[in-house]
Write a protein that holds these residues in place. Sequence first.
Motif, PDB file in Angstrom:
ATOM      1  N   LEU A   1       0.814  -1.214   0.000  1.00 49.90           N
ATOM      2  CA  LEU A   1       0.000   0.000   0.000  1.00 49.90           C
ATOM      3  C   LEU A   1       0.850   1.267   0.000  1.00 49.90           C
ATOM      4  O   LEU A   1       1.790   1.402   0.784  1.00 49.90           O
ATOM      5  N   LEU A   2       0.480   2.180  -0.891  1.00 54.63           N
ATOM      6  CA  LEU A   2       1.102   3.503  -0.949  1.00 54.63           C
ATOM      7  C   LEU A   2      -0.023   4.524  -0.787  1.00 54.63           C
ATOM      8  O   LEU A   2      -0.488   5.123  -1.745  1.00 54.63           O
ATOM      9  N   ASP A   3      -0.468   4.688   0.450  1.00 49.18           N
ATOM     10  CA  ASP A   3      -1.531   5.659   0.719  1.00 49.18           C
ATOM     11  C   ASP A   3      -1.018   6.686   1.725  1.00 49.18           C
ATOM     12  O   ASP A   3       0.167   6.715   2.057  1.00 49.18           O
ATOM     13  N   LYS A   4      -1.891   7.543   2.208  1.00 51.16           N
ATOM     14  CA  LYS A   4      -1.464   8.625   3.096  1.00 51.16           C
ATOM     15  C   LYS A   4      -0.974   8.117   4.450  1.00 51.16           C
ATOM     16  O   LYS A   4      -0.353   8.863   5.208  1.00 51.16           O
ATOM     17  N   TYR A   5      -1.252   6.844   4.758  1.00 52.39           N
ATOM     18  CA  TYR A   5      -0.823   6.285   6.031  1.00 52.39           C
ATOM     19  C   TYR A   5       0.520   5.556   5.941  1.00 52.39           C
ATOM     20  O   TYR A   5       1.103   5.191   6.957  1.00 52.39           O
TER      21      TYR A   5
ATOM     22  N   ASP B   1      10.308   2.384   1.783  1.00 44.44           N
ATOM     23  CA  ASP B   1      11.693   2.239   1.339  1.00 44.44           C
ATOM     24  C   ASP B   1      12.052   0.787   1.029  1.00 44.44           C
ATOM     25  O   ASP B   1      13.028   0.518   0.320  1.00 44.44           O
ATOM     26  N   SER B   2      11.256  -0.144   1.552  1.00 44.52           N
ATOM     27  CA  SER B   2      11.542  -1.572   1.313  1.00 44.52           C
ATOM     28  C   SER B   2      10.732  -2.157   0.160  1.00 44.52           C
ATOM     29  O   SER B   2      10.898  -3.333  -0.184  1.00 44.52           O
ATOM     30  N   TYR B   3       9.851  -1.345  -0.450  1.00 45.79           N
ATOM     31  CA  TYR B   3       8.930  -1.876  -1.449  1.00 45.79           C
ATOM     32  C   TYR B   3       9.626  -2.415  -2.700  1.00 45.79           C
ATOM     33  O   TYR B   3       9.070  -3.251  -3.413  1.00 45.79           O
ATOM     34  N   LEU B   4      10.813  -1.915  -2.998  1.00 40.45           N
ATOM     35  CA  LEU B   4      11.508  -2.373  -4.201  1.00 40.45           C
ATOM     36  C   LEU B   4      12.613  -3.378  -3.886  1.00 40.45           C
ATOM     37  O   LEU B   4      13.406  -3.717  -4.773  1.00 40.45           O
ATOM     38  N   ASP B   5      12.658  -3.877  -2.650  1.00 39.28           N
ATOM     39  CA  ASP B   5      13.687  -4.856  -2.291  1.00 39.28           C
ATOM     40  C   ASP B   5      13.615  -6.092  -3.169  1.00 39.28           C
ATOM     41  O   ASP B   5      14.648  -6.692  -3.493  1.00 39.28           O
ATOM     42  N   VAL B   6      12.410  -6.487  -3.561  1.00 43.49           N
ATOM     43  CA  VAL B   6      12.274  -7.702  -4.393  1.00 43.49           C
ATOM     44  C   VAL B   6      12.912  -7.503  -5.772  1.00 43.49           C
ATOM     45  O   VAL B   6      13.304  -8.483  -6.410  1.00 43.49           O
TER      46      VAL B   6
ATOM     47  N   ILE C   1       8.440   6.507  -5.088  1.00 37.41           N
ATOM     48  CA  ILE C   1       8.828   5.146  -5.466  1.00 37.41           C
ATOM     49  C   ILE C   1       9.684   5.171  -6.734  1.00 37.41           C
ATOM     50  O   ILE C   1      10.678   4.441  -6.847  1.00 37.41           O
ATOM     51  N   VAL C   2       9.320   6.017  -7.674  1.00 39.79           N
ATOM     52  CA  VAL C   2      10.105   6.140  -8.915  1.00 39.79           C
ATOM     53  C   VAL C   2      11.505   6.647  -8.595  1.00 39.79           C
ATOM     54  O   VAL C   2      12.502   6.139  -9.120  1.00 39.79           O
ATOM     55  N   LYS C   3      11.594   7.646  -7.699  1.00 36.29           N
ATOM     56  CA  LYS C   3      12.905   8.166  -7.300  1.00 36.29           C
ATOM     57  C   LYS C   3      13.716   7.076  -6.595  1.00 36.29           C
ATOM     58  O   LYS C   3      14.933   6.952  -6.799  1.00 36.29           O
ATOM     59  N   LEU C   4      13.064   6.286  -5.767  1.00 30.39           N
ATOM     60  CA  LEU C   4      13.726   5.172  -5.077  1.00 30.39           C
ATOM     61  C   LEU C   4      14.316   4.187  -6.089  1.00 30.39           C
ATOM     62  O   LEU C   4      15.421   3.673  -5.899  1.00 30.39           O
ATOM     63  N   ALA C   5      13.569   3.946  -7.164  1.00 28.93           N
ATOM     64  CA  ALA C   5      14.061   3.045  -8.211  1.00 28.93           C
ATOM     65  C   ALA C   5      15.328   3.610  -8.853  1.00 28.93           C
ATOM     66  O   ALA C   5      16.318   2.890  -9.047  1.00 28.93           O
ATOM     67  N   HIS C   6      15.302   4.893  -9.168  1.00 25.17           N
ATOM     68  CA  HIS C   6      16.492   5.514  -9.768  1.00 25.17           C
ATOM     69  C   HIS C   6      17.687   5.446  -8.815  1.00 25.17           C
ATOM     70  O   HIS C   6      18.813   5.176  -9.237  1.00 25.17           O
ATOM     71  N   ASP C   7      17.433   5.680  -7.542  1.00 23.13           N
ATOM     72  CA  ASP C   7      18.509   5.660  -6.549  1.00 23.13           C
ATOM     73  C   ASP C   7      19.134   4.278  -6.411  1.00 23.13           C
ATOM     74  O   ASP C   7      20.302   4.155  -5.984  1.00 23.13           O
ATOM     75  N   ASN C   8      18.359   3.246  -6.744  1.00 21.34           N
ATOM     76  CA  ASN C   8      18.836   1.869  -6.585  1.00 21.34           C
ATOM     77  C   ASN C   8      19.147   1.181  -7.921  1.00 21.34           C
ATOM     78  O   ASN C   8      19.229  -0.043  -7.981  1.00 21.34           O
ATOM     79  N   ASN C   9      19.308   1.997  -8.963  1.00 16.73           N
ATOM     80  CA  ASN C   9      19.684   1.469 -10.276  1.00 16.73           C
ATOM     81  C   ASN C   9      18.684   0.426 -10.785  1.00 16.73           C
ATOM     82  O   ASN C   9      19.051  -0.588 -11.377  1.00 16.73           O
ATOM     83  N   ILE C  10      17.397   0.719 -10.538  1.00 16.93           N
ATOM     84  CA  ILE C  10      16.312  -0.150 -11.018  1.00 16.93           C
ATOM     85  C   ILE C  10      15.673   0.533 -12.217  1.00 16.93           C
ATOM     86  O   ILE C  10      15.290   1.701 -12.142  1.00 16.93           O
ATOM     87  N   GLN C  11      15.579  -0.181 -13.318  1.00 16.09           N
ATOM     88  CA  GLN C  11      15.018   0.417 -14.532  1.00 16.09           C
ATOM     89  C   GLN C  11      13.546   0.762 -14.350  1.00 16.09           C
ATOM     90  O   GLN C  11      12.761  -0.047 -13.857  1.00 16.09           O
TER      91      GLN C  11
END
Length: 234
Positions: free
Chosen positions: A63-67, A74-79, A104-114
């Motif tokens: 879930l990516l909501d206001k809560y 930060d762990s959502y892209l660990d997989v 989440i998109v920025k997190l992907a860029h930071d972790n070299n995820i396409q």
Amino acid sequence: MNGKLYLIPTTLGDTEPLEVMPLSVKKVVEQIDYFIVENEKSARRFIKKITPKKSQASLELMLLDKYADAFETDSYLDVCKKGINVGLLSEAGVPAVADPGATIVKLAHDNNIQVVPLVGPSSILMAIMASGMNGQSFAFNGYLPIDKSERKRAIKDLEKLSKDKNQSQIFIETPYRNEKMLADLKAALSPVTNLCIACDISLPSEYIKTYSINDWKKQKPDLHKRPAIFIIQK
């Protein structure tokens, strides 16, 4: 090799997904089990609609909501680091544009995820396409202030900006306040300023009209509780 982050658009209302988006979206959804979503119920409904044979039990929804807190997301892209693809699913339209997901998109860029953006309906772009206003230079301004005096000032500022820069100014409103917004626009804007109202985009009830404020004063469209985009240009 890292998995990819797919940015998956959804419909802008209750329409058949493949009427407004390409088959490639269906193919990607069929191949993914991990999704980042705003609302689990509506996400499952969309996935079932576009891929009826896909097992709902196989889905892993984050879930990516206001809560949702930053530590959790930060762990959502660990997989992805295990080579597994993840889908970022919008609630309506395209992800990360007037929609949660940019973090989440920025997190992907930071972790070299396409990051792979998929084609789908964007109410902002579709509105500017249909408005007849400047599509070479435009700005999206999100929501205007609720306070009456602040809102009037914001409307006048956008009108001046549109004239000074020859730039279309786009904004949105909570659907139940649309008619109040139109009344405020009629009161605050110059009679010669153009206003486009685009609501229920891509739905059977779609309504897109551009008039001068002077001409809008003769119109009484029913905008109540209908998702709408407003564009002004002087």
